[in-house]
Each structure stands twice: as structure tokens, then as C-alpha cells.
Motif scaffolding. Structure first.
Motif, PDB file in Angstrom:
ATOM      1  N   ILE A   1       0.840  -1.191   0.000  1.00 17.37           N
ATOM      2  CA  ILE A   1       0.000   0.000   0.000  1.00 17.37           C
ATOM      3  C   ILE A   1       0.881   1.248   0.000  1.00 17.37           C
ATOM      4  O   ILE A   1       2.064   1.193   0.360  1.00 17.37           O
ATOM      5  CB  ILE A   1      -0.955   0.037   1.209  1.00 17.37           C
ATOM      6  CG1 ILE A   1      -0.154   0.053   2.527  1.00 17.37           C
ATOM      7  CG2 ILE A   1      -1.932  -1.110   1.166  1.00 17.37           C
ATOM      8  CD1 ILE A   1      -1.012   0.255   3.752  1.00 17.37           C
ATOM      9  N   PHE A   2       0.281   2.351  -0.431  1.00 13.74           N
ATOM     10  CA  PHE A   2       0.936   3.655  -0.371  1.00 13.74           C
ATOM     11  C   PHE A   2       0.362   4.422   0.800  1.00 13.74           C
ATOM     12  O   PHE A   2      -0.859   4.556   0.923  1.00 13.74           O
ATOM     13  CB  PHE A   2       0.714   4.428  -1.675  1.00 13.74           C
ATOM     14  CG  PHE A   2       1.116   5.879  -1.599  1.00 13.74           C
ATOM     15  CD1 PHE A   2       2.437   6.266  -1.706  1.00 13.74           C
ATOM     16  CD2 PHE A   2       0.156   6.872  -1.403  1.00 13.74           C
ATOM     17  CE1 PHE A   2       2.806   7.601  -1.629  1.00 13.74           C
ATOM     18  CE2 PHE A   2       0.507   8.204  -1.327  1.00 13.74           C
ATOM     19  CZ  PHE A   2       1.840   8.566  -1.436  1.00 13.74           C
ATOM     20  N   GLU A   3       1.226   4.918   1.666  1.00 14.30           N
ATOM     21  CA  GLU A   3       0.814   5.772   2.775  1.00 14.30           C
ATOM     22  C   GLU A   3       1.428   7.145   2.578  1.00 14.30           C
ATOM     23  O   GLU A   3       2.648   7.259   2.427  1.00 14.30           O
ATOM     24  CB  GLU A   3       1.254   5.179   4.118  1.00 14.30           C
ATOM     25  CG  GLU A   3       0.497   3.920   4.506  1.00 14.30           C
ATOM     26  CD  GLU A   3       0.881   3.426   5.890  1.00 14.30           C
ATOM     27  OE1 GLU A   3       1.914   3.885   6.416  1.00 14.30           O
ATOM     28  OE2 GLU A   3       0.152   2.576   6.433  1.00 14.30           O
ATOM     29  N   GLY A   4       0.584   8.176   2.547  1.00 10.30           N
ATOM     30  CA  GLY A   4       1.083   9.522   2.305  1.00 10.30           C
ATOM     31  C   GLY A   4       0.250  10.562   3.018  1.00 10.30           C
ATOM     32  O   GLY A   4      -0.645  10.248   3.815  1.00 10.30           O
ATOM     33  N   LYS A   5       0.546  11.813   2.719  1.00  9.74           N
ATOM     34  CA  LYS A   5      -0.143  12.937   3.341  1.00  9.74           C
ATOM     35  C   LYS A   5      -0.609  13.907   2.261  1.00  9.74           C
ATOM     36  O   LYS A   5       0.099  14.113   1.269  1.00  9.74           O
ATOM     37  CB  LYS A   5       0.771  13.653   4.326  1.00  9.74           C
ATOM     38  CG  LYS A   5       1.155  12.814   5.549  1.00  9.74           C
ATOM     39  CD  LYS A   5       2.037  13.600   6.490  1.00  9.74           C
ATOM     40  CE  LYS A   5       2.422  12.773   7.717  1.00  9.74           C
ATOM     41  NZ  LYS A   5       1.242  12.449   8.563  1.00  9.74           N
ATOM     42  N   VAL A   6      -1.783  14.496   2.487  1.00 10.63           N
ATOM     43  CA  VAL A   6      -2.370  15.470   1.562  1.00 10.63           C
ATOM     44  C   VAL A   6      -2.632  16.749   2.339  1.00 10.63           C
ATOM     45  O   VAL A   6      -3.126  16.724   3.468  1.00 10.63           O
ATOM     46  CB  VAL A   6      -3.670  14.937   0.941  1.00 10.63           C
ATOM     47  CG1 VAL A   6      -4.344  16.011   0.108  1.00 10.63           C
ATOM     48  CG2 VAL A   6      -3.391  13.727   0.085  1.00 10.63           C
ATOM     49  N   ASP A   7      -2.303  17.889   1.718  1.00 11.70           N
ATOM     50  CA  ASP A   7      -2.522  19.182   2.350  1.00 11.70           C
ATOM     51  C   ASP A   7      -4.021  19.437   2.532  1.00 11.70           C
ATOM     52  O   ASP A   7      -4.853  18.968   1.745  1.00 11.70           O
ATOM     53  CB  ASP A   7      -1.888  20.280   1.495  1.00 11.70           C
ATOM     54  CG  ASP A   7      -1.861  21.616   2.220  1.00 11.70           C
ATOM     55  OD1 ASP A   7      -2.806  22.393   2.027  1.00 11.70           O
ATOM     56  OD2 ASP A   7      -0.916  21.865   2.971  1.00 11.70           O
ATOM     57  N   GLU A   8      -4.369  20.204   3.567  1.00 10.49           N
ATOM     58  CA  GLU A   8      -5.783  20.476   3.857  1.00 10.49           C
ATOM     59  C   GLU A   8      -6.484  21.216   2.717  1.00 10.49           C
ATOM     60  O   GLU A   8      -7.696  21.109   2.557  1.00 10.49           O
ATOM     61  CB  GLU A   8      -5.897  21.284   5.150  1.00 10.49           C
ATOM     62  CG  GLU A   8      -5.236  22.659   5.103  1.00 10.49           C
ATOM     63  CD  GLU A   8      -5.434  23.426   6.405  1.00 10.49           C
ATOM     64  OE1 GLU A   8      -6.454  23.218   7.069  1.00 10.49           O
ATOM     65  OE2 GLU A   8      -4.540  24.231   6.750  1.00 10.49           O
ATOM     66  N   ALA A   9      -5.724  21.959   1.909  1.00 12.39           N
ATOM     67  CA  ALA A   9      -6.333  22.669   0.787  1.00 12.39           C
ATOM     68  C   ALA A   9      -6.805  21.714  -0.310  1.00 12.39           C
ATOM     69  O   ALA A   9      -7.654  22.065  -1.128  1.00 12.39           O
ATOM     70  CB  ALA A   9      -5.346  23.683   0.210  1.00 12.39           C
ATOM     71  N   GLU A  10      -6.246  20.495  -0.337  1.00 12.40           N
ATOM     72  CA  GLU A  10      -6.585  19.534  -1.389  1.00 12.40           C
ATOM     73  C   GLU A  10      -7.488  18.412  -0.902  1.00 12.40           C
ATOM     74  O   GLU A  10      -8.107  17.735  -1.708  1.00 12.40           O
ATOM     75  CB  GLU A  10      -5.292  18.912  -1.944  1.00 12.40           C
ATOM     76  CG  GLU A  10      -4.285  19.915  -2.477  1.00 12.40           C
ATOM     77  CD  GLU A  10      -4.740  20.558  -3.766  1.00 12.40           C
ATOM     78  OE1 GLU A  10      -5.651  20.005  -4.411  1.00 12.40           O
ATOM     79  OE2 GLU A  10      -4.197  21.612  -4.136  1.00 12.40           O
ATOM     80  N   VAL A  11      -7.553  18.189   0.429  1.00 12.70           N
ATOM     81  CA  VAL A  11      -8.250  17.006   0.926  1.00 12.70           C
ATOM     82  C   VAL A  11      -9.745  17.052   0.613  1.00 12.70           C
ATOM     83  O   VAL A  11     -10.386  16.001   0.452  1.00 12.70           O
ATOM     84  CB  VAL A  11      -8.016  16.857   2.454  1.00 12.70           C
ATOM     85  CG1 VAL A  11      -8.789  17.915   3.240  1.00 12.70           C
ATOM     86  CG2 VAL A  11      -8.376  15.460   2.912  1.00 12.70           C
ATOM     87  N   GLY A  12     -10.331  18.237   0.496  1.00 15.38           N
ATOM     88  CA  GLY A  12     -11.744  18.337   0.179  1.00 15.38           C
ATOM     89  C   GLY A  12     -12.069  17.975  -1.263  1.00 15.38           C
ATOM     90  O   GLY A  12     -13.236  17.777  -1.595  1.00 15.38           O
ATOM     91  N   ARG A  13     -11.050  17.859  -2.114  1.00 15.13           N
ATOM     92  CA  ARG A  13     -11.274  17.565  -3.534  1.00 15.13           C
ATOM     93  C   ARG A  13     -11.075  16.093  -3.866  1.00 15.13           C
ATOM     94  O   ARG A  13     -11.261  15.686  -5.012  1.00 15.13           O
ATOM     95  CB  ARG A  13     -10.315  18.409  -4.378  1.00 15.13           C
ATOM     96  CG  ARG A  13     -10.478  19.908  -4.149  1.00 15.13           C
ATOM     97  CD  ARG A  13      -9.288  20.678  -4.683  1.00 15.13           C
ATOM     98  NE  ARG A  13      -9.121  20.502  -6.108  1.00 15.13           N
ATOM     99  CZ  ARG A  13      -8.071  20.948  -6.804  1.00 15.13           C
ATOM    100  NH1 ARG A  13      -7.095  21.578  -6.166  1.00 15.13           N
ATOM    101  NH2 ARG A  13      -7.990  20.763  -8.099  1.00 15.13           N
ATOM    102  N   ILE A  14     -10.651  15.291  -2.882  1.00 18.14           N
ATOM    103  CA  ILE A  14     -10.423  13.876  -3.147  1.00 18.14           C
ATOM    104  C   ILE A  14     -11.461  13.040  -2.424  1.00 18.14           C
ATOM    105  O   ILE A  14     -12.110  13.491  -1.488  1.00 18.14           O
ATOM    106  CB  ILE A  14      -9.003  13.449  -2.726  1.00 18.14           C
ATOM    107  CG1 ILE A  14      -8.812  13.602  -1.204  1.00 18.14           C
ATOM    108  CG2 ILE A  14      -7.958  14.265  -3.467  1.00 18.14           C
ATOM    109  CD1 ILE A  14      -7.454  13.121  -0.712  1.00 18.14           C
ATOM    110  N   ALA A  15     -11.614  11.789  -2.884  1.00 15.52           N
ATOM    111  CA  ALA A  15     -12.603  10.892  -2.294  1.00 15.52           C
ATOM    112  C   ALA A  15     -12.101   9.460  -2.436  1.00 15.52           C
ATOM    113  O   ALA A  15     -11.308   9.136  -3.330  1.00 15.52           O
ATOM    114  CB  ALA A  15     -13.957  11.052  -2.979  1.00 15.52           C
ATOM    115  N   VAL A  16     -12.565   8.610  -1.534  1.00 16.28           N
ATOM    116  CA  VAL A  16     -12.213   7.187  -1.584  1.00 16.28           C
ATOM    117  C   VAL A  16     -12.663   6.599  -2.921  1.00 16.28           C
ATOM    118  O   VAL A  16     -13.774   6.858  -3.377  1.00 16.28           O
ATOM    119  CB  VAL A  16     -12.857   6.436  -0.408  1.00 16.28           C
ATOM    120  CG1 VAL A  16     -12.669   4.930  -0.557  1.00 16.28           C
ATOM    121  CG2 VAL A  16     -12.280   6.920   0.911  1.00 16.28           C
TER     122      VAL A  16
END
Length: 357
Positions: A218-233
Motif C-alpha cells: 500500500i501507499f501511505e502519504g499525506k495530503v494538504d488540507e487545501a486539497e483534501v476536500g477535492r479527493i474521495a475514496v
């Protein structure tokens, strides 16, 4: 003589005057501006955001010992593959002398009780056979003999556990460390002769080896708060691995942390994605990777360089060539952009040319 000098000065003045006029005229005749043009092209437009992280196994198990002591034997090396139940290490116990002495004393006492009960049982058995005592009386001594026999076995097992870490009669072997999963040995942090602490409810204990299933990464990473609202499972990821420059890997986003953590002054959210492995490429645990998270995608659409667009308020234009170095400003409707190329929905055809900016 005086006339000659005056005529010479006059001629020089006239020559300088005409040269200056000619120079200024030449400077005023600048070459015409020639504009370069571009043609629309067909391309895949992908809008994405970037996350940094690392590649790790989904299941990574730390094998620990149930008893304290010294590592006597290691049966595997890092990189070896193990099966469920394979013997990984053997621990040599260093028994506590007080506990050892108490166990030896308890065994001796149990042995004396057993010998005494055995004599009494044999004596009363003869009396029972001679009809001198009742069956009830004989059964009482037989039961007592069975009880002390069990106590003797328990004392022997207890002493054996303290000395060897194993009880052969019960089949319990606690000084042998076995693999609890099938996979690859990633790390062996101890060496033969190293002292270890057992794992119990009060401490984690010393890790003998780390085993993981390398077939599920698996890939484990971090996303900035400015981008997290634009992604989805469920979104697609394209992984670029720093150690493997020539290949990319597909992944599927399966987890977004509900809680962010501050990292270097910015709030970031943990994400996790399942990687589609390739048979030809082996991914090692701990590889650093960059994930392009695909937010939107358009396949094989008409596009132009976004730098060639002209913005006027809410409208978008391009300068379309209508003649030799003649251009006409035309409104166009645009679609998806990847910040370099932009989709053209209407207002422009593939055989036209536009002014390059």
C-alpha cells in the motif's frame, strides 16, 4: 585660400547633415512584427493533485518471544521467505535462581508424596483383594494416588519450563519463536547471543524479526488540507517511485484520515491506497513515492496551450489567423485544464491556427 577653407567646411557640414538624415530614416524603418502560431491538438487532459509518502506492506508483523533469555539460534536471514508456523528463532533461558530452587524443592516434595501414596495404594490393594477392606475404602486411596501423580507431573513440567522454556508432556514450547504469518523476513534487529525481554501485558518485549506479506503493498502519504476536500475514496492514483524512475504504478485510494496533523506549519491528512503490483518489478518496503491523485480526466480531446488564451472578464478568447499575419479575436468555450493544456469545447477547429503568446 580662405574660400577653399569655407567651401570645405560647408561640404563637411552638408555631408554630416545628409548622413544624419539617412541614419535616422533607416532607424525609423523597423522590421515588421512576425507572430508565431500554434495549431490545436488532441491530448489527454488530467487534473490532479500530489501527495508524498512511502510504500509499505499492508500487514507487517513483529515476532516476539514469550520468555526472556538469550537468542540461541536464528534460522532465517533478512529477505528469506517464511511459511506460517516456520521456526524463526530459539531462545535459551536464563532461569531465575530463586524460582529454580523453589521449583526443584516442589518437585522433590511431590516425588516423596507420590512414593508414599504408591506404597499405601499397593498395601490397601492387597487388603481389598483379601476382603479386609471395602471397595469404598480402596477407591479413596486410589483417588489419592491419582491426585499426587498429577501433582508430580505438574511439578516436573514447572521445573522444565523454568529450565528450558518448554513443557514436553503438555506439548507447550515457549522458547521457540514461530512465524505467525506467511511472507518475507524484512528485518532481524537481534543477533545470536543478544539478550531479549519477553512480551507480556506490561511491555511489548524485544522484536526477534519482522515479517510481512510483500504480495500486498500500500501507499501511505499525506495530503494538504487545501486539497483534501477535492479527493474521495475510490479515486485513481498514479505512483512515481523514486528508486524506479522508468515505471509508474496504478493505485486505488481506500482511506482518508478524518483528523489532520500539523506538519511543518501546515495541516495534513493521512491517506492510504492499494497498489496494483507488477510481476516484473519488485517493490521494497520503505520506498519513497509521489502519488498523482486523478481528480478529473478527459481522453483524446481537442486542446491548446493555456498560455495562448486571452481573458477578458468572464469570457475567454483566442486570436485566430484569417490571413497572412492577420488575426481575428474569437470567443471559445473551454473545459478541463491541467495548468499547461486546456480542453476546447467549442469555437475552434483542429485545422485552424492561433496566435502564440
Amino acid at each position: 585660400m580662405k574660400r577653399f577653407v569655407v567651401a570645405s567646411v560647408l561640404l563637411l557640414f552638408l555631408a554630416a547633415f545628409f548622413w544624419t538624415v539617412a541614419f535616422l530614416y533607416g532607424k525609423s524603418q523597423e522590421p515588421p512584427v512576425v507572430y508565431e502560431t500554434d495549431k490545436p491538438f488532441t491530448a489527454d487532459i488530467v487534473k490532479k493533485t500530489v501527495a508524498t509518502g512511502s510504500i509499505v506492506p499492508r500487514r507487517e508483523i513483529a515476532l516476539k518471544s514469550q520468555v526472556p533469555g538469550v537468542v540461541e539460534t536464528l534460522y532465517f536471514e533478512e529477505g528469506d521467505r517464511v511459511e506460517l508456523g516456520d521456526l524463526v528463532a530459539k531462545i535459551r533461558l536464563i532461569p531465575d535462581m530463586v524460582r529454580l530452587n523453589e521449583a526443584e524443592a516442589a518437585l522433590e516434595a511431590a516425588r516423596i508424596d507420590h512414593e508414599d501414596a504408591q506404597r499405601e495404594l499397593e498395601r490397601h490393594k492387597q487388603l481389598y483383594e483379601d476382603d479386609l477392606i471395602s471397595e469404598f475404602e480402596f477407591n479413596r486411596f486410589e483417588l489419592e494416588f491419582k491426585r499426587v501423580t498429577q501433582q508430580l507431573e505438574a511439578a516436573e513440567n514447572n521445573l522444565e519450563l523454568i529450565r528450558e522454556g518448554s513443557a514436553k508432556r503438555s506439548g507447550n514450547v515457549s522458547n521457540l519463536v514461530e512465524s505467525t504469518v506467511k511472507g518475507m523476513v524484512l528485518d532481524i534487529p537481534v543477533k545470536e547471543g543478544s539478550f531479549i525481554i519477553e512480551s507480556n501485558m506490561f511491555n511489548e518485549g524485544t522484536t526477534i524479526a519482522t515479517v510481512a506479506d510483500m504480495g500486498e503493498m500500500i501507499f501511505e502519504g499525506k495530503v494538504d488540507e487545501a486539497e483534501v476536500g477535492r479527493i474521495a475514496v475510490g479515486m485513481d492514483l498514479i505512483l512515481s517511485v523514486g528508486a524506479i524512475e522508468s515505471e509508474t504504478f496504478n493505485a486505488k485510494l481506500e482511506f482518508i484520515s478524518p483528523k489532520g496533523e500539523e506538519d511543518q506549519g501546515a495541516v495534513k491528512f493521512d491517506i492510504r491506497a492499494a497498489i496494483e503490483l507488477k510481476e516484473s518489478t519488485f517493490l521494497r518496503a520503505g520506498y519513497s513515492a509521489t502519488a498523482d491523485i486523478v481528480l478529473e480526466k478527459r481522453d483524446q480531446v481537442l486542446a491548446i496551450k493555456e498560455s495562448n488564451l486571452i481573458f477578458d472578464g468572464e469570457q475567454t478568447f483566442v486570436d485566430v489567423m484569417v490571413g497572412e499575419q492577420e488575426f481575428e479575436r474569437r470567443a471559445v468555450r473551454t473545459g478541463l485544464s491541467d495548468s499547461i493544456n486546456i480542453e476546447i469545447i467549442e469555437g475552434l477547429s483542429s485545422d485552424e491556427q492561433i496566435k502564440r503568446f
